[in-house]
Design a protein around this motif. Structure first.
Motif, PDB file in Angstrom:
ATOM      1  N   UNK A  25      -0.772   9.019  -8.372  1.00 46.48           N
ATOM      2  CA  UNK A  25      -0.736   7.663  -7.789  1.00 46.48           C
ATOM      3  C   UNK A  25      -0.346   7.646  -6.316  1.00 46.48           C
ATOM      4  N   UNK A  26      -0.602   8.764  -5.638  1.00 46.90           N
ATOM      5  CA  UNK A  26      -0.286   8.794  -4.206  1.00 46.90           C
ATOM      6  C   UNK A  26      -1.231   9.720  -3.471  1.00 46.90           C
ATOM      7  N   UNK A  27      -1.385   9.454  -2.202  1.00 49.03           N
ATOM      8  CA  UNK A  27      -2.058  10.394  -1.304  1.00 49.03           C
ATOM      9  C   UNK A  27      -1.443  10.195   0.072  1.00 49.03           C
ATOM     10  N   UNK A  52       0.826  -1.206   0.000  1.00 51.06           N
ATOM     11  CA  UNK A  52       0.000   0.000   0.000  1.00 51.06           C
ATOM     12  C   UNK A  52       0.861   1.256   0.000  1.00 51.06           C
ATOM     13  N   UNK A  53       2.180   1.071   0.231  1.00 52.13           N
ATOM     14  CA  UNK A  53       3.022   2.251   0.390  1.00 52.13           C
ATOM     15  C   UNK A  53       3.500   2.786  -0.953  1.00 52.13           C
ATOM     16  N   UNK A  54       3.422   4.100  -1.093  1.00 53.89           N
ATOM     17  CA  UNK A  54       3.997   4.786  -2.258  1.00 53.89           C
ATOM     18  C   UNK A  54       5.445   5.143  -1.962  1.00 53.89           C
ATOM     19  N   UNK A  68       0.336   6.699   0.795  1.00 54.33           N
ATOM     20  CA  UNK A  68      -0.419   5.574   0.247  1.00 54.33           C
ATOM     21  C   UNK A  68      -0.304   5.565  -1.275  1.00 54.33           C
ATOM     22  N   UNK A  69      -0.126   4.358  -1.812  1.00 55.61           N
ATOM     23  CA  UNK A  69      -0.096   4.208  -3.273  1.00 55.61           C
ATOM     24  C   UNK A  69      -1.541   3.996  -3.728  1.00 55.61           C
ATOM     25  N   UNK A 105      11.198   9.971   0.072  1.00 56.23           N
ATOM     26  CA  UNK A 105       9.909  10.432  -0.501  1.00 56.23           C
ATOM     27  C   UNK A 105       8.982   9.221  -0.654  1.00 56.23           C
ATOM     28  N   UNK A 106       8.533   8.756   0.496  1.00 56.89           N
ATOM     29  CA  UNK A 106       7.596   7.634   0.473  1.00 56.89           C
ATOM     30  C   UNK A 106       7.647   6.891   1.793  1.00 56.89           C
ATOM     31  N   UNK A 107       6.967   5.769   1.841  1.00 58.76           N
ATOM     32  CA  UNK A 107       6.954   4.959   3.063  1.00 58.76           C
ATOM     33  C   UNK A 107       6.154   5.650   4.149  1.00 58.76           C
ATOM     34  N   UNK A 108       6.649   5.542   5.385  1.00 65.01           N
ATOM     35  CA  UNK A 108       5.944   6.138   6.528  1.00 65.01           C
ATOM     36  C   UNK A 108       6.962   6.870   7.406  1.00 65.01           C
TER      37      UNK A 108
END
Ligand code: TA6
Length: 245
Positions: free
Chosen positions: A215-217, A5-7, A120-121, A21-24
């Motif tokens: 493709x992300x939020x 689910x991760x972008x 989120x991806x 620039x991504x993950x959590x």
């Protein structure tokens, strides 16, 4: 739950000099621009101690524990001894985050922000619907940081969005996350929810591909409106559960 689910941007930088620039990423001790150190604080830039490497438990869960303590580097920006611990539990369709901030001081308290900057991806951000924010006040960073109230039952994204929702409920839902599934967010002690998509502004970000923003939020659980004040010898605990429906 494979963490699909991760972008993560294809332009993301992994040299430790810039937040990934991504993950959590974990935002601590400050959310936003900071006079004493990097934007969103130092925690997301630092190498954490692995207290417990990922291990499959008897019940099938996978558990990992990490920690971050004050150091010469952190004290050069923020003169507060602290210990931040981060426990992750991965289940079939859930990811549990448990965060604890301890103040080892004997005589002084300190203020801090804490936020999980979750990327989120999504197949198409314009088709995502976020429910649970109806009636919540929010600061709109795209409209002069003015305060508004969310009048929609369903929040959708079709432009540059950067909002700090306050007094948000413990449970939120996002539709049309990866593979069109729903993602339920359940949070404890994280009353603020930041919603972010840079839209065309991604073109000005070297570590964000120009064509990636659809493709992300980011739906980020935290406490950033009012800092948490941690009294000597006490611990602040917060948690979040991401559940694929
Ligand atoms: O969480 C939203 C936000 O505060 C946006 O204003 C934007 O700055 C985003 O964080 C990313 O910040 P970064 O420092 O990772 O580029």
């Amino acid at each position: 739950m494979k963490i699909l689910f991760n972008f993560c941007s294809k332009e993301a930088v992994f040299d430790g000099k810039k937040a990934i620039r991504g993950g959590i990423p974990i935002v601590f001790p400050h959310f936003g621009p900071w006079n004493y150190g990097p934007q969103h604080g130092f925690a997301r830039l630092m190498r954490w101690t692995v207290e417990k490497a990922p291990e499959r438990l008897q019940n099938g869960d996978v558990e990992a524990i990490f920690s971050l303590c004050d150091s010469e580097y952190t004290r050069s920006m923020w003169d507060c001894p602290f210990r931040l611990s981060y426990r992750l539990i991965l289940r079939e369709k859930e990811l549990h985050f448990n965060l604890a901030v301890y103040n080892p001081n004997h005589n002084c308290m300190f203020p801090f922000h804490l936020l999980l900057h979750t990327y989120f991806k999504v197949p198409d951000v314009r088709k995502c619907q976020i429910t649970g924010l109806h009636g919540c006040p929010f600061i709109d960073k795209t409209r002069g940081n003015n305060m508004y109230q969310e009048i929609r039952n369903v929040v959708t994204i079709d432009e540059w969005t950067d909002r700090i929702y306050q007094c948000t409920p413990q449970e939120l839902m996002i539709t049309n996350v990866v593979s069109g599934r729903k993602m339920r967010i359940f949070k404890y002690n994280l009353p603020d929810t930041v919603i972010w998509n840079p839209w065309e502004k991604a073109r000005d970000m070297a570590d964000f591909g120009n064509d990636e923003y659809p493709n992300m939020i980011c739906v980020e659980s935290g406490q950033v409106t009012h800092p948490i004040i941690l009294r000597p010898g006490t611990t602040f605990e917060a948690s979040q559960v991401l559940q694929v429906m």
